[in-house]
Motif scaffolding. Structure first.
Motif, short mmCIF file in Angstrom:
data_model
loop_
_atom_site.label_atom_id
_atom_site.label_comp_id
_atom_site.label_asym_id
_atom_site.label_seq_id
_atom_site.Cartn_x
_atom_site.Cartn_y
_atom_site.Cartn_z
N HIS A 42 -4.99 1.97 -10.33
CA HIS A 42 -3.85 1.13 -9.96
C HIS A 42 -2.89 0.96 -11.14
N ARG A 43 -3.42 0.75 -12.34
CA ARG A 43 -2.54 0.61 -13.53
C ARG A 43 -1.75 1.90 -13.75
N ALA A 44 -2.42 3.04 -13.66
CA ALA A 44 -1.72 4.31 -13.86
C ALA A 44 -0.68 4.54 -12.77
N LEU A 45 -1.06 4.26 -11.54
CA LEU A 45 -0.15 4.44 -10.42
C LEU A 45 1.08 3.55 -10.57
N ARG A 46 0.86 2.33 -10.99
CA ARG A 46 1.97 1.40 -11.19
C ARG A 46 2.94 1.94 -12.25
N ARG A 47 2.39 2.44 -13.36
CA ARG A 47 3.25 2.98 -14.43
C ARG A 47 4.04 4.19 -13.94
N GLY A 55 8.64 7.62 -5.41
CA GLY A 55 7.29 8.04 -5.05
C GLY A 55 6.54 7.02 -4.21
N ALA A 56 7.05 5.81 -4.08
CA ALA A 56 6.35 4.77 -3.33
C ALA A 56 6.15 5.17 -1.87
N MET A 57 7.17 5.68 -1.24
CA MET A 57 7.02 6.08 0.16
C MET A 57 6.13 7.32 0.29
N THR A 58 6.17 8.18 -0.70
CA THR A 58 5.26 9.33 -0.72
C THR A 58 3.82 8.84 -0.78
N SER A 82 -9.16 -2.45 0.81
CA SER A 82 -8.97 -3.31 -0.37
C SER A 82 -7.98 -2.71 -1.34
N ASN A 83 -8.11 -1.42 -1.59
CA ASN A 83 -7.19 -0.75 -2.51
C ASN A 83 -5.78 -0.68 -1.93
N LEU A 84 -5.70 -0.42 -0.64
CA LEU A 84 -4.39 -0.35 0.01
C LEU A 84 -3.67 -1.69 -0.09
N LEU A 85 -4.39 -2.77 0.18
CA LEU A 85 -3.77 -4.09 0.10
C LEU A 85 -3.47 -4.50 -1.34
N TYR A 86 -4.26 -4.01 -2.28
CA TYR A 86 -4.01 -4.30 -3.70
C TYR A 86 -2.67 -3.72 -4.15
N VAL A 87 -2.29 -2.60 -3.56
CA VAL A 87 -1.01 -1.97 -3.90
C VAL A 87 0.14 -2.96 -3.70
N LEU A 88 0.00 -3.86 -2.73
CA LEU A 88 1.07 -4.83 -2.44
C LEU A 88 1.31 -5.79 -3.59
N GLN A 89 0.35 -5.93 -4.50
CA GLN A 89 0.56 -6.80 -5.66
C GLN A 89 1.62 -6.24 -6.60
N TYR A 90 1.72 -4.93 -6.69
CA TYR A 90 2.73 -4.36 -7.58
C TYR A 90 3.83 -3.59 -6.85
N LEU A 91 3.67 -3.43 -5.54
CA LEU A 91 4.73 -2.82 -4.73
C LEU A 91 4.96 -3.68 -3.48
N PRO A 92 5.41 -4.92 -3.66
CA PRO A 92 5.54 -5.82 -2.51
C PRO A 92 6.55 -5.35 -1.47
N HIS A 93 7.47 -4.50 -1.86
CA HIS A 93 8.45 -3.99 -0.89
C HIS A 93 7.82 -3.04 0.14
#
Length: 124
Positions: A42-47, A55-58, A82-93
Motif C-alpha cells: 500500500h505504501r509503494a502503491l500510494r507513492r 493510474g488510479a482508475m487502472t 480488506s485491502n480494497l477498502l484500505y485503498v480508500l484511505q489514500y485514494l478517497p476519490h
C-alpha cells in the motif's frame, strides 16, 4: 514505467493471493507477516500513484479483474476486501467505483446462496 507496473503487479498479488495466506486464522484474519506485506505494498502503491495519478482508475480495473472467485476460501475473500477498502484511505476519490465493485460482487455471491430449507424441499 517499470515502478508503476511493479506496484500494480504487487498490489494484485497481495490483494488476491492465489492460496490461503500462511498463518491466517480460521476466522479469516491475515497473519502479522501478511499484514506487514500488505502495508508495504500500500505504501509503494500510494507513492507510485502520487507520481502517476492517472493510474488510479487502472488500479480499479486491475482489481476488478482480480476479484477472487466466489468459491475461493473466505480468508482470501476477506484479504482482498480488506485491502480494497484500505485503498480508500489514500485514494478517497475512488469511493464510488470501489464500493460499486464490492456491492456488485457481494450481490453475485448472495444470489447463488441456497438456503438450507430450499435444499430440504428437493429431498424425497
Amino acid at each position: 514505467s517499470g515502478d508503476y507496473e511493479a506496484a500494480m503487479d504487487a498490489a494484485e498479488t497481495v490483494f488476491a493471493p492465489a492460496h490461503t495466506p500462511a498463518g491466517s486464522s480460521e476466522e479469516g484474519a491475515p497473519s502479522p507477516e501478511e499484514t506487514q506485506k500488505a502495508l508495504r505494498v500500500h505504501r509503494a502503491l500510494r507513492r507510485v500513484l502520487e507520481t502517476v495519478p492517472t493510474g488510479a482508475m487502472t488500479l480499479v480495473e486491475l482489481l476488478s479483474g482480480s476479484f477472487p472467485h466466489r468459491r475461493k476460501h473466505v480468508t482470501i475473500q476477506i484479504c482482498f476486501l480488506s485491502n480494497l477498502l484500505y485503498v480508500l484511505q489514500y485514494l478517497p476519490h475512488l469511493l464510488k467505483p470501489i464500493l460499486s465493485l464490492v456491492v456488485d460482487r457481494l450481490i453475485r455471491i448472495d444470489v447463488e446462496i441456497v438456503p438450507p430449507e430450499a435444499l430440504d424441499d428437493h429431498l424425497p
